[in-house]
Write a protein that holds these residues in place. Structure first.
Motif, PDB file in Angstrom:
ATOM      1  N   ASN A  62       0.747  -1.155  -0.124  1.00  0.00           N
ATOM      2  CA  ASN A  62      -0.158   0.013   0.016  1.00  0.00           C
ATOM      3  C   ASN A  62       0.681   1.222   0.086  1.00  0.00           C
ATOM      4  N   LYS A  63       2.097   1.254   0.459  1.00  0.00           N
ATOM      5  CA  LYS A  63       3.065   2.157   0.306  1.00  0.00           C
ATOM      6  C   LYS A  63       4.404   1.867  -0.337  1.00  0.00           C
ATOM      7  N   ALA A  64       4.849   3.002  -0.986  1.00  0.00           N
ATOM      8  CA  ALA A  64       6.433   2.727  -1.507  1.00  0.00           C
ATOM      9  C   ALA A  64       7.342   2.313  -0.541  1.00  0.00           C
ATOM     10  N   ALA A  65       8.712   2.021  -0.811  1.00  0.00           N
ATOM     11  CA  ALA A  65       9.520   1.668  -0.047  1.00  0.00           C
ATOM     12  C   ALA A  65      10.087   2.789   0.797  1.00  0.00           C
ATOM     13  N   ASN A  66       9.681   3.978   0.558  1.00  0.00           N
ATOM     14  CA  ASN A  66      10.293   5.178   1.702  1.00  0.00           C
ATOM     15  C   ASN A  66       8.788   5.256   2.514  1.00  0.00           C
ATOM     16  N   GLY A  67       7.936   4.537   2.520  1.00  0.00           N
ATOM     17  CA  GLY A  67       6.764   4.600   3.280  1.00  0.00           C
ATOM     18  C   GLY A  67       5.678   5.689   2.898  1.00  0.00           C
ATOM     19  N   GLN A  68       5.641   6.349   1.654  1.00  0.00           N
ATOM     20  CA  GLN A  68       5.204   7.231   1.115  1.00  0.00           C
ATOM     21  C   GLN A  68       4.080   6.613   0.271  1.00  0.00           C
ATOM     22  N   ASP A  69       2.732   7.556  -0.079  1.00  0.00           N
ATOM     23  CA  ASP A  69       1.982   6.797  -0.971  1.00  0.00           C
ATOM     24  C   ASP A  69       2.423   6.856  -2.497  1.00  0.00           C
ATOM     25  N   TRP A  70       1.891   5.582  -3.169  1.00  0.00           N
ATOM     26  CA  TRP A  70       2.581   5.552  -4.554  1.00  0.00           C
ATOM     27  C   TRP A  70       1.860   6.777  -5.304  1.00  0.00           C
ATOM     28  N   PRO A  71       2.832   7.607  -5.904  1.00  0.00           N
ATOM     29  CA  PRO A  71       2.593   8.887  -6.470  1.00  0.00           C
ATOM     30  C   PRO A  71       1.864   8.473  -8.018  1.00  0.00           C
ATOM     31  N   VAL A  72       0.786   9.493  -8.247  1.00  0.00           N
ATOM     32  CA  VAL A  72       0.142   9.254  -9.429  1.00  0.00           C
ATOM     33  C   VAL A  72      -0.024  10.682 -10.264  1.00  0.00           C
ATOM     34  N   LYS A  73       0.844  10.603 -11.434  1.00  0.00           N
ATOM     35  CA  LYS A  73       0.774  11.747 -12.406  1.00  0.00           C
ATOM     36  C   LYS A  73       0.315  11.666 -13.582  1.00  0.00           C
ATOM     37  N   LEU A  74      -0.634  10.814 -13.819  1.00  0.00           N
ATOM     38  CA  LEU A  74      -1.439  10.445 -15.153  1.00  0.00           C
ATOM     39  C   LEU A  74      -2.874  10.887 -14.813  1.00  0.00           C
ATOM     40  N   ASP A  75      -3.506  11.413 -15.690  1.00  0.00           N
ATOM     41  CA  ASP A  75      -4.833  12.294 -15.562  1.00  0.00           C
ATOM     42  C   ASP A  75      -5.610  11.098 -15.936  1.00  0.00           C
ATOM     43  N   HIS A  76      -5.805  10.176 -17.217  1.00  0.00           N
ATOM     44  CA  HIS A  76      -6.721   9.305 -17.603  1.00  0.00           C
ATOM     45  C   HIS A  76      -6.327   7.953 -17.378  1.00  0.00           C
ATOM     46  N   GLN A  77      -7.206   7.188 -18.051  1.00  0.00           N
ATOM     47  CA  GLN A  77      -7.064   5.641 -18.000  1.00  0.00           C
ATOM     48  C   GLN A  77      -5.595   4.954 -18.179  1.00  0.00           C
ATOM     49  N   TYR A  78      -5.143   4.359 -17.244  1.00  0.00           N
ATOM     50  CA  TYR A  78      -4.123   3.204 -17.587  1.00  0.00           C
ATOM     51  C   TYR A  78      -4.378   2.234 -18.510  1.00  0.00           C
ATOM     52  N   ASN A  79      -3.370   2.126 -19.492  1.00  0.00           N
ATOM     53  CA  ASN A  79      -3.722   1.098 -20.274  1.00  0.00           C
ATOM     54  C   ASN A  79      -2.605   0.139 -20.625  1.00  0.00           C
ATOM     55  N   CYS A  80      -1.518   0.310 -20.139  1.00  0.00           N
ATOM     56  CA  CYS A  80      -0.494  -0.526 -20.111  1.00  0.00           C
ATOM     57  C   CYS A  80       0.604  -0.600 -18.989  1.00  0.00           C
ATOM     58  N   VAL A  81       1.164  -1.395 -18.694  1.00  0.00           N
ATOM     59  CA  VAL A  81       2.242  -1.297 -17.543  1.00  0.00           C
ATOM     60  C   VAL A  81       3.491  -2.364 -17.888  1.00  0.00           C
ATOM     61  N   GLU A  82       5.047  -1.988 -17.639  1.00  0.00           N
ATOM     62  CA  GLU A  82       6.032  -2.612 -17.901  1.00  0.00           C
ATOM     63  C   GLU A  82       6.916  -2.545 -16.941  1.00  0.00           C
ATOM     64  N   ILE A  83       7.523  -3.857 -16.191  1.00  0.00           N
ATOM     65  CA  ILE A  83       8.393  -3.838 -15.193  1.00  0.00           C
ATOM     66  C   ILE A  83       9.718  -3.491 -16.163  1.00  0.00           C
ATOM     67  N   PHE A  84      10.606  -2.846 -15.645  1.00  0.00           N
ATOM     68  CA  PHE A  84      12.064  -2.691 -16.193  1.00  0.00           C
ATOM     69  C   PHE A  84      13.029  -3.099 -15.148  1.00  0.00           C
TER      70      PHE A  84
END
Length: 282
Positions: free
Chosen positions: A224-246
């Protein structure tokens, strides 16, 4: 319809679906007119034996021997096709076809390159053994499975499936029941997995959503939180359509973060550990 992609140090490869529209060649660029990559013009090759409908997933086998590798493309026409690619002379030949009467929405290879796991719009997950063409069901959801991936956990293959039924389920090949199930509370549109992380994107009545799951302790847990204890940031305004781990090639190809794309035409980058990343790229 068609798509193309770039393969590092290899020519661009292209896929065309069968289309009777004689004017399509006037609309889409010819292969030799496609863009350049890394500042160099790349030769384009057409892959024969394309499916009859939109390609839903394409993945390369993790195994390559003497310059020979394989890749698989699944389609809304229910087919999954395997090609053999000779990287020495850049020639691709069709090798196998598996045909079903429902769309295949996602695929992935087993680590040894012997099996392809398929996600069906019929709510079921399948295993296709390439050598003997054995095709069997390995899992099931309540709605269509939109994404399927294979993780190595404690030296065992674990198949991860995400579905429009708002759940992620984890399967073993010798068990018809899921070994773990997570209800995320949103329809899963896409997902990626690389030990020890799974990232899923989707939507519910509150709008766009994404979740990060860790299996580092052998049991999936939602972060539920990032590694630093903060909320996962959200910077996109519209629907997500793809995700890729690098991955971080300087750290045994361990996951370094993920990229999330949205229908607004933008993408955002999220690191597994922002603090650790700043040590490398301040």
């Amino acid at each position: 319809m068609f798509f193309f992609f770039f393969l590092e140090n290899l020519p661009i490869m292209s896929f065309f679906t069968n289309n009777n529209n004689n004017n399509q060649s006037d609309t889409y660029p010819q292969p030799e007119q496609w863009p350049i990559h890394d500042g160099q013009t790349k030769q384009s090759i057409k892959i024969d034996g394309c499916p009859n409908d939109t390609v839903s997933a394409l993945n390369f086998s993790p195994q390559i021997n003497n310059g020979i590798c394989h890749f698989a493309a699944s389609s809304w026409d229910g087919s999954t096709r395997v090609w053999e690619l000779n990287t020495n002379n850049v020639q691709a030949n069709g090798k196998k076809v598996n045909q079903q009467n429902f769309p295949i929405l996602s695929n992935c290879w087993s680590p040894d390159g012997q099996r392809i796991y398929l996600a069906g719009a019929d709510n079921k997950a399948y295993c296709w053994e390439i050598g003997n063409d054995n095709f069997r069901q390995i899992g099931q959801h309540d709605k269509a499975i939109t994404s399927i991936h294979c993780l190595m956990v404690n030296n065992q293959e674990v198949i991860v499936t995400g579905s429009l039924d708002q759940s992620i389920r984890f399967w073993m090949l010798n068990n018809s029941n899921p070994v773990f199930k997570l209800d995320l509370g949103f329809k899963i549109y896409d997902m990626d997995a690389c030990f020890p992380y799974v990232v899923a994107i989707g939507q519910n009545q509150n709008g766009k959503q994404y979740s990060v799951i860790t299996v580092a302790n052998g049991q999936p847990q939602i972060m539920n939180k990032a590694a630093n204890g903060q909320d996962w940031p959200v910077k996109l305004d519209h629907q997500y359509n793809c995700v890729e781990i690098f991955k971080n090639k300087n750290n045994n190809d361990s996951p370094d973060g993920c990229g999330i794309g949205a229908i607004e035409g933008r993408a955002c980058i999220r690191y597994c550990s922002e603090d650790e990343r700043k040590k490398v790229d301040p």
